[in-house]
Write a protein that holds these residues in place. Structure first.
Motif, PDB file in Angstrom:
ATOM      1  N   ARG A   1      -3.968   3.112  -2.267  1.00 36.77           N
ATOM      2  CA  ARG A   1      -3.561   4.491  -2.663  1.00 36.77           C
ATOM      3  C   ARG A   1      -4.184   5.156  -1.327  1.00 36.77           C
ATOM      4  NH1 ARG A   1      -4.162   4.780  -7.824  1.00 36.77           N
ATOM      5  NH2 ARG A   1      -5.164   2.464  -7.117  1.00 36.77           N
ATOM      6  N   VAL A   2      -3.273   5.646  -0.888  1.00 40.42           N
ATOM      7  CA  VAL A   2      -4.286   6.936  -0.196  1.00 40.42           C
ATOM      8  C   VAL A   2      -3.806   8.084  -0.144  1.00 40.42           C
ATOM      9  CG1 VAL A   2      -3.148   6.370   2.291  1.00 40.42           C
ATOM     10  CG2 VAL A   2      -5.441   7.700   2.167  1.00 40.42           C
TER      11      VAL A   2
ATOM     12  N   GLY B   1      -2.716  -1.784   4.157  1.00 36.02           N
ATOM     13  CA  GLY B   1      -1.474  -2.425   3.766  1.00 36.02           C
ATOM     14  C   GLY B   1      -2.202  -3.705   4.314  1.00 36.02           C
TER      15      GLY B   1
ATOM     16  N   THR C   1      -4.312   9.830   7.699  1.00 31.48           N
ATOM     17  CA  THR C   1      -3.438   8.885   6.078  1.00 31.48           C
ATOM     18  C   THR C   1      -2.523   7.760   6.473  1.00 31.48           C
ATOM     19  OG1 THR C   1      -2.785  11.474   5.288  1.00 31.48           O
ATOM     20  CG2 THR C   1      -1.727   9.622   4.272  1.00 31.48           C
TER      21      THR C   1
ATOM     22  N   ALA D   1       0.792  -1.002   0.105  1.00 37.40           N
ATOM     23  CA  ALA D   1       0.691   0.209   0.008  1.00 37.40           C
ATOM     24  C   ALA D   1       0.976   1.130   0.385  1.00 37.40           C
ATOM     25  CB  ALA D   1      -1.011   0.050   1.464  1.00 37.40           C
ATOM     26  N   VAL D   2       1.158   2.128  -0.214  1.00 36.58           N
ATOM     27  CA  VAL D   2       1.004   3.579  -0.187  1.00 36.58           C
ATOM     28  C   VAL D   2       0.293   4.818   0.164  1.00 36.58           C
ATOM     29  CG1 VAL D   2       1.992   5.369  -1.726  1.00 36.58           C
ATOM     30  CG2 VAL D   2       2.397   3.191  -2.728  1.00 36.58           C
ATOM     31  N   GLY D   3       0.632   5.457   0.894  1.00 38.46           N
ATOM     32  CA  GLY D   3       0.166   6.653   1.527  1.00 38.46           C
ATOM     33  C   GLY D   3       1.033   7.702   1.087  1.00 38.46           C
TER      34      GLY D   3
ATOM     35  N   ALA E   1      -3.310   3.641   5.627  1.00 41.69           N
ATOM     36  CA  ALA E   1      -2.308   3.388   4.537  1.00 41.69           C
ATOM     37  C   ALA E   1      -1.866   1.734   5.409  1.00 41.69           C
ATOM     38  CB  ALA E   1      -0.989   4.024   4.490  1.00 41.69           C
ATOM     39  N   SER E   2      -1.915   2.248   6.690  1.00 41.89           N
ATOM     40  CA  SER E   2      -1.328   0.840   7.768  1.00 41.89           C
ATOM     41  C   SER E   2      -2.473  -0.708   7.332  1.00 41.89           C
ATOM     42  CB  SER E   2      -1.705   1.162   9.077  1.00 41.89           C
ATOM     43  OG  SER E   2      -1.109  -0.718   9.813  1.00 41.89           O
TER      44      SER E   2
END
Ligand code: NPW
Ligand code: ADP
Ligand code: MG
Length: 227
Positions: free
Chosen positions: A75-76, A182, A174, A47-49, A178-179
């Motif tokens: 993504r966030v 993930g 955020t 995942a991406v923040g 994101a966590s």
């Protein structure tokens, strides 16, 4: 992943933080060749923040364009990533498939993204619903209370307090979302659980420190009790 000259500051924040240095420009922001260095690393993430504090300079624009095109990874996007999306007129130029995507605008950022001013909150929520239905993105409409909208409906959060109206509180959200992305939660579940946990941590911080004195760090330090 931070501009090179921010690396030591960020790495020193906590010994467990792993960092990637990206090329910076003369202002210390991301340079235009930053995304090419990011590409190899991105492929292996769950995942991406991105967004808080990243500025809206040319390097940030390239990074956000890259992240928007990365439709296979959840993504966030928050803060300056949303400001860049507004500059790119994403709300009207978005592609048909945007992939798993959560947006977390505060009322000012939402104004830039969809063109509806913060004074009419219900209109902001309706405009977000229209955008969510059109794109498939989940949109967290921040406030007291926060409302999460997505193709699956509308959720009104029940936690949080005005002591959270302090710099960096939204950045914590955020990270929480994101966590959860993930850990395999869907954007709709990660956004709803994320705002609830974040608000609950804010309520616990307020009990301990008071709404007037709490900062975003106290929200972070209350997360374990909220979970
Ligand atoms: N720790 C750090 O380093 C942090 C760094 N960060 C970084 O700081 C930069 C500036 O970001 P920011 O959010 O402070 O300013 P900005 O986007 O210009 O928004 C202000 C505009 O929005 C409006 N507005 C906001 N809330 C509203 C509300 N509840 N209800 C109504 N209106 C509301 C507000 O309206 P006004 O209050 O003026 O009427 C004004 O128009 C940005 O680069 C970000 O990445 C942040 O992520 C924070 C932590
Ligand atoms: N009165 C309130 N009640 C509940 N939550 C609030 C209240 N005021 C602010 N918050 C929460 O605090 C956070 C602020 O986020 P944001 O405006 O992005 O701050 P920053 O960019 O400084 O981190 C949001 O999650 C918002 O829902
Ligand atoms: Mg914010």
């Amino acid at each position: 992943a931070v501009p090179d000259r921010c690396l030591e500051t960020v790495a020193a924040f906590h010994p467990c933080v792993m960092t990637i240095a990206l090329p910076d420009d003369e202002y210390g922001a991301f340079a235009v060749d930053a995304p090419s260095r990011l590409s190899n690393a991105l492929a292996k993430f769950d995942a991406v923040g991105a967004g808080p504090g990243m500025t809206t300079g040319p390097g940030s624009v390239r990074i956000v364009e890259r992240l928007l095109a990365l439709t296979s990874i959840p993504r966030v996007l928050d803060a300056d990533a949303i400001n860049v999306m507004a500059e790119l007129d994403w709300a009207t130029t978005h592609p048909d498939q945007v992939g798993p995507l959560v947006l977390t605008p505060h009322p000012g950022e939402l104004h830039r993204l969809v063109g509806v001013a913060p004074k009419d909150r219900e209109l902001q929520i309706v405009a977000s619903e229209t955008l969510a239905n059109r794109t498939g993105a989940v949109i967290v409409v921040k406030g007291g209370p926060t409302v999460v909208v997505g193709p699956d409906g509308r959720y009104t959060n029940t936690t949080g307090n005005p002591g959270m109206a302090t710099g960096g509180s939204g950045d914590v959200l955020t990270g929480v979302i994101a966590s959860l992305l993930g850990q395999g939660l869907s954007p709709w579940d990660a956004a709803r659980l994320g705002v609830w946990i974040h608000g609950r941590a804010g309520d616990l911080a307020a009990t301990q420190y008071g709404q007037a004195s709490m900062t975003a760090l106290e929200i972070v330090h209350s997360l374990h009790r909220a979970f």
